[in-house]
Enzyme design. Sequence first.
Site, PDB file in Angstrom:
ATOM      1  N   GLY A  15       0.814  -1.219   0.000  1.00 45.19           N
ATOM      2  CA  GLY A  15       0.000   0.000   0.000  1.00 45.19           C
ATOM      3  C   GLY A  15       0.850   1.273   0.000  1.00 45.19           C
ATOM      4  N   GLN A  16       0.229   2.377  -0.352  1.00 43.91           N
ATOM      5  CA  GLN A  16       0.938   3.656  -0.458  1.00 43.91           C
ATOM      6  C   GLN A  16       1.630   4.038   0.846  1.00 43.91           C
ATOM      7  OE1 GLN A  16      -1.010   6.877  -2.805  1.00 43.91           O
ATOM      8  NE2 GLN A  16      -2.877   5.910  -2.056  1.00 43.91           N
ATOM      9  N   TYR A  65      -9.561  -1.836   3.027  1.00 43.04           N
ATOM     10  CA  TYR A  65     -10.325  -1.912   1.785  1.00 43.04           C
ATOM     11  C   TYR A  65     -10.520  -0.458   1.361  1.00 43.04           C
ATOM     12  CZ  TYR A  65     -14.049  -3.152  -1.483  1.00 43.04           C
ATOM     13  OH  TYR A  65     -14.810  -3.334  -2.619  1.00 43.04           O
ATOM     14  N   TYR A 103      -4.898   3.844  10.574  1.00 48.87           N
ATOM     15  CA  TYR A 103      -5.235   5.022   9.761  1.00 48.87           C
ATOM     16  C   TYR A 103      -6.725   5.057   9.467  1.00 48.87           C
ATOM     17  CZ  TYR A 103      -0.262   5.334   9.262  1.00 48.87           C
ATOM     18  OH  TYR A 103       1.074   5.446   9.556  1.00 48.87           O
ATOM     19  N   TYR A 129     -17.781   2.820   2.394  1.00 43.67           N
ATOM     20  CA  TYR A 129     -16.377   2.912   2.815  1.00 43.67           C
ATOM     21  C   TYR A 129     -16.244   3.775   4.073  1.00 43.67           C
ATOM     22  CZ  TYR A 129     -11.542   4.665   2.806  1.00 43.67           C
ATOM     23  OH  TYR A 129     -10.267   5.048   3.171  1.00 43.67           O
ATOM     24  N   LYS A 133     -15.003   2.596   7.847  1.00 46.24           N
ATOM     25  CA  LYS A 133     -13.834   3.155   8.525  1.00 46.24           C
ATOM     26  C   LYS A 133     -14.226   3.726   9.886  1.00 46.24           C
ATOM     27  CE  LYS A 133     -10.160   3.516   7.172  1.00 46.24           C
ATOM     28  NZ  LYS A 133      -8.988   2.575   7.279  1.00 46.24           N
ATOM     29  N   TRP A 154      -6.889  12.363   1.012  1.00 45.65           N
ATOM     30  CA  TRP A 154      -6.394  12.583  -0.363  1.00 45.65           C
ATOM     31  C   TRP A 154      -4.925  12.116  -0.514  1.00 45.65           C
ATOM     32  CZ3 TRP A 154      -8.312  17.569  -3.255  1.00 45.65           C
ATOM     33  CH2 TRP A 154      -9.717  17.671  -3.149  1.00 45.65           C
TER      34      TRP A 154
END
Length: 299
Positions: A15-16, A65, A103, A129, A133, A154
Amino acid sequence: MIKDMNKILILGKQGQIAWELQMTLATLGTITVLGSQELDLANPEDIATKIRQIQPDIIVNAAAYTAVDKAEQEPELCQAINAIAPGILAELARESQALLVHYSTEYVFDGHKTSPYLETDPPQPLGVYGASKLAGEQAMIQVDCPHLILRTTWVYGNRGKNFLLTILRLAAERTELKIVADQFGAPTWSRSIAEATAQIIAQCARDRDIRGLYNLSAAGKTSWHGFASQIVDRYREAYPDRHLAVQNILAIPTSEYPTPAQRPAYSVLDNSKVLADFGVQLPDWKLSLAQSFASWEQI
Ligand SMILES: NC(=O)c1ccc[n+]([C@@H]2O[C@H](COP(=O)([O-])OP(=O)(O)OC[C@H]3O[C@@H](n4cnc5c(N)ncnc54)[C@H](OP(=O)(O)O)[C@@H]3O)[C@@H](O)[C@H]2O)c1
């Protein structure tokens, strides 16, 4: 009190944010990194088995996800990974007094505010989503293990799926782009999130029995249109030899770009709490964008 911080488990591998964490957390302990192939967050037994095997002192959950539109079609899977798994991780963290760093997102809000969101603002997610979260945050808070929830927004970087890479691809292919100009947020570089996470975790060595929810995003704000324009301008500056076909970037309203999941119109987070408690402040989004290009040898 949590134990010595020598074993750090990062979830999310490819992941980023997780990718960047592998570098920024390396000085804080011994790192183990798992992707979905090694630990499936949709499988509660798998989570318990792997965590008990590894016995981490710190779990950094950067897996999620994150397919916001697809989530509307597969809410159960989204819920399992984003809502149920964080609660299970929290129970395991409480069992071993590990610190769980997790996160979350500005999508817990409906975006109706016109000033930056505080941690204390009431959440009101618009889609599957965001709701998942929020449920993940609530599950962690309810279990009450040592934890930090970092809400960001973002996110972009040089890997994975993100707005910046999409714009660069489209800008190479097309002469005209139409980009939404009535949604506002703060583009946040994955590396600055990972660096800030390391600073925060290092400070938790002094106050280990921590429980907290923090906003953590770049300073400043823009629209998707403003972000796209900066991406193209800064990319041309950073890489004058590379050709982008795009000539016009047109501003359009959200109504001209309908998506399965509704997005908050206003996503800006107030970062004063993380500054007050940890002395952590992410740079302005434009500065980070320029730095991110300078740091990429190849895109
Ligand atoms: N992206 C954003 O704009 C944004 C904004 C606000 C908050 N956030 C939050 O920031 C965190 C990190 O986001 P990101 O953009 O870095 O994520 P990302 O690039 O989409 O990566 C998510 C990672 O989660 C892993 N994952 C997905 N399903 C899994 C499963 N069943 N079991 C284990 N791992 C699974 C994936 O692993 P594999 O690659 O192995 O499948 C993937 O590497 C998330 O909590 C997200 O909600 C993101």
